[in-house]
Design a protein around this motif. Structure first.
Motif, PDB file in Angstrom:
ATOM      1  N   GLU A 212      31.976  29.938  77.500  1.00 20.81           N
ATOM      2  CA  GLU A 212      31.945  31.400  77.632  1.00 20.81           C
ATOM      3  C   GLU A 212      32.482  31.991  76.338  1.00 20.81           C
ATOM      4  OE1 GLU A 212      33.771  33.090  81.078  1.00 20.81           O
ATOM      5  OE2 GLU A 212      33.014  31.504  82.369  1.00 20.81           O
ATOM      6  N   THR A 213      31.853  33.031  75.863  1.00 19.04           N
ATOM      7  CA  THR A 213      32.312  33.689  74.646  1.00 19.04           C
ATOM      8  C   THR A 213      32.735  35.116  74.999  1.00 19.04           C
ATOM      9  OG1 THR A 213      30.050  34.340  74.115  1.00 19.04           O
ATOM     10  CG2 THR A 213      30.851  32.300  73.137  1.00 19.04           C
ATOM     11  N   PRO A 214      33.683  35.670  74.254  1.00 17.92           N
ATOM     12  CA  PRO A 214      34.190  37.006  74.588  1.00 17.92           C
ATOM     13  C   PRO A 214      33.177  38.114  74.318  1.00 17.92           C
ATOM     14  CG  PRO A 214      35.121  36.268  72.521  1.00 17.92           C
ATOM     15  CD  PRO A 214      34.341  35.110  73.086  1.00 17.92           C
ATOM     16  N   ILE A 215      33.270  39.155  75.116  1.00 22.24           N
ATOM     17  CA  ILE A 215      32.447  40.342  74.914  1.00 22.24           C
ATOM     18  C   ILE A 215      33.178  41.320  73.998  1.00 22.24           C
ATOM     19  CG2 ILE A 215      31.433  42.355  76.062  1.00 22.24           C
ATOM     20  CD1 ILE A 215      31.034  40.543  78.512  1.00 22.24           C
ATOM     21  N   LEU A 216      34.500  41.348  74.131  1.00 21.99           N
ATOM     22  CA  LEU A 216      35.334  42.220  73.302  1.00 21.99           C
ATOM     23  C   LEU A 216      36.272  41.378  72.447  1.00 21.99           C
ATOM     24  CD1 LEU A 216      36.299  44.956  75.914  1.00 21.99           C
ATOM     25  CD2 LEU A 216      34.595  45.131  74.101  1.00 21.99           C
ATOM     26  N   SER A 217      36.629  41.919  71.284  1.00 18.63           N
ATOM     27  CA  SER A 217      37.510  41.219  70.358  1.00 18.63           C
ATOM     28  C   SER A 217      38.538  42.192  69.803  1.00 18.63           C
ATOM     29  CB  SER A 217      36.673  40.631  69.216  1.00 18.63           C
ATOM     30  OG  SER A 217      37.497  40.057  68.242  1.00 18.63           O
TER      31      SER A 217
END
Length: 77
Positions: A18-23
């Motif tokens: 899973e990769t982040p949507i927000l950083s």
């Protein structure tokens, strides 16, 4: 279709991530405009990640081995 794709990668020892949507940081690419938002209860701004590619490159550089992005989140786009 998602089940078949996951099984294909699983049989080859590839990890689904899973990769982040927000950083907390903006994208460093000068050709991509960073979109920002404020989240209640969190200090500072949050930046929308334009692609799972950046997070996946960091995982690969850290020695994660073979990976593929979370297919469920891609199918919602």
């Amino acid at each position: 279709m998602l089940v078949a794709a996951r099984e294909f990668f699983k049989q080859r020892g590839v990890l689904e991530v899973e990769t982040p949507i927000l950083s907390a940081a903006a994208v460093s690419d000068p050709h991509i405009e960073s979109l920002t938002t404020q989240i209640t209860g969190m200090p500072g701004r949050a930046y929308l990640c334009p692609s799972p590619e950046y997070a996946m490159k960091r995982l690969l550089a850290g020695g994660s081995g073979d990976i593929f992005p979370d297919l469920q989140s891609i199918s919602r786009c």
